[in-house]
Design an enzyme around this catalytic site. Structure first.
Site, PDB file in Angstrom:
ATOM      1  N   ASN A  11       0.867  -1.181   0.000  1.00 28.99           N
ATOM      2  CA  ASN A  11       0.000   0.000   0.000  1.00 28.99           C
ATOM      3  C   ASN A  11       0.901   1.226   0.000  1.00 28.99           C
ATOM      4  O   ASN A  11       1.525   1.528   1.005  1.00 28.99           O
ATOM      5  CB  ASN A  11      -0.895  -0.053   1.251  1.00 28.99           C
ATOM      6  CG  ASN A  11      -1.735   1.197   1.430  1.00 28.99           C
ATOM      7  OD1 ASN A  11      -1.792   2.052   0.556  1.00 28.99           O
ATOM      8  ND2 ASN A  11      -2.396   1.298   2.573  1.00 28.99           N
ATOM      9  N   LYS A  13       0.031   4.247  -0.174  1.00 31.37           N
ATOM     10  CA  LYS A  13      -0.628   5.402   0.461  1.00 31.37           C
ATOM     11  C   LYS A  13      -0.414   6.652  -0.419  1.00 31.37           C
ATOM     12  O   LYS A  13      -0.399   6.535  -1.642  1.00 31.37           O
ATOM     13  CB  LYS A  13      -0.121   5.573   1.887  1.00 31.37           C
ATOM     14  CG  LYS A  13      -0.250   4.255   2.682  1.00 31.37           C
ATOM     15  CD  LYS A  13       0.006   4.401   4.130  1.00 31.37           C
ATOM     16  CE  LYS A  13      -0.155   3.044   4.808  1.00 31.37           C
ATOM     17  NZ  LYS A  13       0.051   3.098   6.248  1.00 31.37           N
ATOM     18  N   HIS A  95      -9.360   0.893   5.397  1.00 29.37           N
ATOM     19  CA  HIS A  95      -8.067   1.078   6.065  1.00 29.37           C
ATOM     20  C   HIS A  95      -8.264   2.045   7.241  1.00 29.37           C
ATOM     21  O   HIS A  95      -9.073   2.979   7.154  1.00 29.37           O
ATOM     22  CB  HIS A  95      -7.056   1.640   5.066  1.00 29.37           C
ATOM     23  CG  HIS A  95      -5.659   1.655   5.602  1.00 29.37           C
ATOM     24  ND1 HIS A  95      -5.222   2.601   6.490  1.00 29.37           N
ATOM     25  CD2 HIS A  95      -4.622   0.813   5.409  1.00 29.37           C
ATOM     26  CE1 HIS A  95      -3.957   2.345   6.811  1.00 29.37           C
ATOM     27  NE2 HIS A  95      -3.582   1.257   6.158  1.00 29.37           N
ATOM     28  N   GLU A  97      -6.613   4.454   8.236  1.00 31.08           N
ATOM     29  CA  GLU A  97      -6.402   5.872   7.909  1.00 31.08           C
ATOM     30  C   GLU A  97      -7.640   6.457   7.231  1.00 31.08           C
ATOM     31  O   GLU A  97      -7.949   7.637   7.408  1.00 31.08           O
ATOM     32  CB  GLU A  97      -5.148   6.007   7.022  1.00 31.08           C
ATOM     33  CG  GLU A  97      -3.881   5.804   7.852  1.00 31.08           C
ATOM     34  CD  GLU A  97      -2.682   5.296   7.079  1.00 31.08           C
ATOM     35  OE1 GLU A  97      -2.686   5.339   5.836  1.00 31.08           O
ATOM     36  OE2 GLU A  97      -1.723   4.846   7.735  1.00 31.08           O
ATOM     37  N   GLU A 165      -4.944  -5.165  10.825  1.00 32.60           N
ATOM     38  CA  GLU A 165      -3.927  -4.136  10.997  1.00 32.60           C
ATOM     39  C   GLU A 165      -4.179  -3.368  12.290  1.00 32.60           C
ATOM     40  O   GLU A 165      -5.005  -2.435  12.310  1.00 32.60           O
ATOM     41  CB  GLU A 165      -3.968  -3.145   9.833  1.00 32.60           C
ATOM     42  CG  GLU A 165      -3.723  -3.780   8.480  1.00 32.60           C
ATOM     43  CD  GLU A 165      -3.206  -2.758   7.484  1.00 32.60           C
ATOM     44  OE1 GLU A 165      -2.105  -2.947   6.985  1.00 32.60           O
ATOM     45  OE2 GLU A 165      -3.903  -1.762   7.242  1.00 32.60           O
ATOM     46  N   GLY A 171       2.947   2.029  10.800  1.00 34.66           N
ATOM     47  CA  GLY A 171       3.930   3.105  10.647  1.00 34.66           C
ATOM     48  C   GLY A 171       4.688   3.451  11.912  1.00 34.66           C
ATOM     49  O   GLY A 171       5.376   4.471  11.962  1.00 34.66           O
ATOM     50  N   SER A 211       3.808  -2.298  10.258  1.00 36.52           N
ATOM     51  CA  SER A 211       5.261  -2.352  10.480  1.00 36.52           C
ATOM     52  C   SER A 211       5.905  -3.672  10.067  1.00 36.52           C
ATOM     53  O   SER A 211       6.870  -4.112  10.693  1.00 36.52           O
ATOM     54  CB  SER A 211       5.580  -2.021  11.948  1.00 36.52           C
ATOM     55  OG  SER A 211       5.206  -0.697  12.248  1.00 36.52           O
TER      56      SER A 211
HETATM   57  P1  PGA Z   1       3.172   0.153   7.555  1.00 33.33           P
HETATM   58  O1  PGA Z   1       1.661   0.344   7.052  1.00 33.33           O
HETATM   59  O2  PGA Z   1       3.688  -1.124   6.938  1.00 33.33           O
HETATM   60  O3  PGA Z   1       3.896   1.375   7.056  1.00 33.33           O
HETATM   61  O4  PGA Z   1       3.136   0.075   9.040  1.00 33.33           O
HETATM   62  C1  PGA Z   1       0.804  -0.763   6.937  1.00 33.33           C
HETATM   63  C2  PGA Z   1      -0.520  -0.335   6.381  1.00 33.33           C
HETATM   64  O5  PGA Z   1      -1.062   0.687   6.785  1.00 33.33           O
HETATM   65  O6  PGA Z   1      -1.082  -1.044   5.510  1.00 33.33           O
END
Ligand code: PGA
Length: 252
Positions: A11, A13, A95, A97, A165, A171, A211
């Site tokens: 992803n 983003k 997601h 976010e 997740e 992140g 992560s």
């Molecule tokens: P990350 O994000 O691997 O940067 O922690 C995972 C995600 O949001 O899909």
């Protein structure tokens, strides 16, 4: 045991311009014939171009969101059919976010999933608890509620993937313990089997996200009911994503 093809999903983003498509070329060179599904979800501006690059290759593409409506007066939004038209195979929905930044509720995610499936896309439905919810020992309740509310009835092991997740692991460089990951993935599998029956429940892939890096991928992929990963930061560079694909291919 039901066979489930592993999946490494990236992803991007809100990251990536035309220049970064060179990472995709590198990935295609390194993984001409991967033993797992490899998916990249770039920003919408790159989707068509990336899909053209990967059309004969081993990498699939996806969108990061779509609208609840099939079309219409929604300035700045993207319809599921437009993602499909741009070459997408998948769309990520729900997601954290999107849930946090755009106040998306389970109902919205379910409606988006229906529209996306109608447009011929496969969906990756995301769920995950916040740190406060985990500390209050509410993780499984939260995940159960999100799954019940966000997944429409007409899914199969072919057209849906679930991604677990934990919000606090995205992140941040923090990941749950392997036991905690296993507990949630086993719970998700049981929920899917209960609602959709053993056929769909056992064939649906469940990805871990938050992560994931080359350094922790092997141990995460060894956890029960982990069928791959949804990777954010470490999917942006072929040099970071490629060893995660290697680890997934090597996992049992
Ligand atoms: P990350 O994000 O691997 O940067 O922690 C995972 C995600 O949001 O899909």
């Amino acid at each position: 045991m039901t066979y489930r093809k592993k999946m490494a999903a990236g992803n991007w983003k809100m990251n990536g311009h035309w220049a970064e498509l060179s990472e995709v070329s590198t990935l295609l060179e390194r993984h001409p014939n991967p033993a797992c599904d490899v998916l990249l979800c770039p920003p919408a501006t790159l989707l068509s171009r990336m899909s053209d690059m990967t059309v004969d290759g081993a990498v699939m593409t996806g969108g990061q969101d779509c609208h609840t409506d099939e079309n219409g007066a929604h300035t700045g939004d993207i319809a599921a059919s437009m993602l499909a038209d741009a070459g997408a195979d998948y769309v990520i929905l729900g997601h954290s976010e999107r849930r946090a930044d755009h106040t998306e509720e389970d109902d919205d995610v379910r409606t988006k999933a229906k529209v996306a499936l109608n447009a011929g896309l496969k969906v990756i439905i995301c769920c995950g608890e916040t740190l406060a919810e985990r500390e209050a020992a509410n993780t499984l309740d939260i995940i159960g509620g999100q799954l019940a509310g966000s997944i429409p009835d007409n899914v199969t092991g072919e057209n849906m993937v679930v991604a677990y997740e934990p919000v606090w692991a995205i992140g941040t460089g923090k990941i749950p313990t392997l036991d905690q990951i296993g507990e949630v993935h086993d719970f998700i599998r049981a929920q899917l089997e209960r609602r959709f029956g053993e056929g769909v429940g056992r064939s649906t892939r469940i990805l871990y996200g938050g992560s994931v890096k080359a350094g922790n991928a092997t141990e995460i992929f060894a956890v029960s009911n982990v069928d791959g990963a949804l990777v954010g930061g470490a999917s942006l560079k072929a040099g970071d994503f490629s060893p995660i694909i290697d680890a997934l291919e090597a996992s049992k």
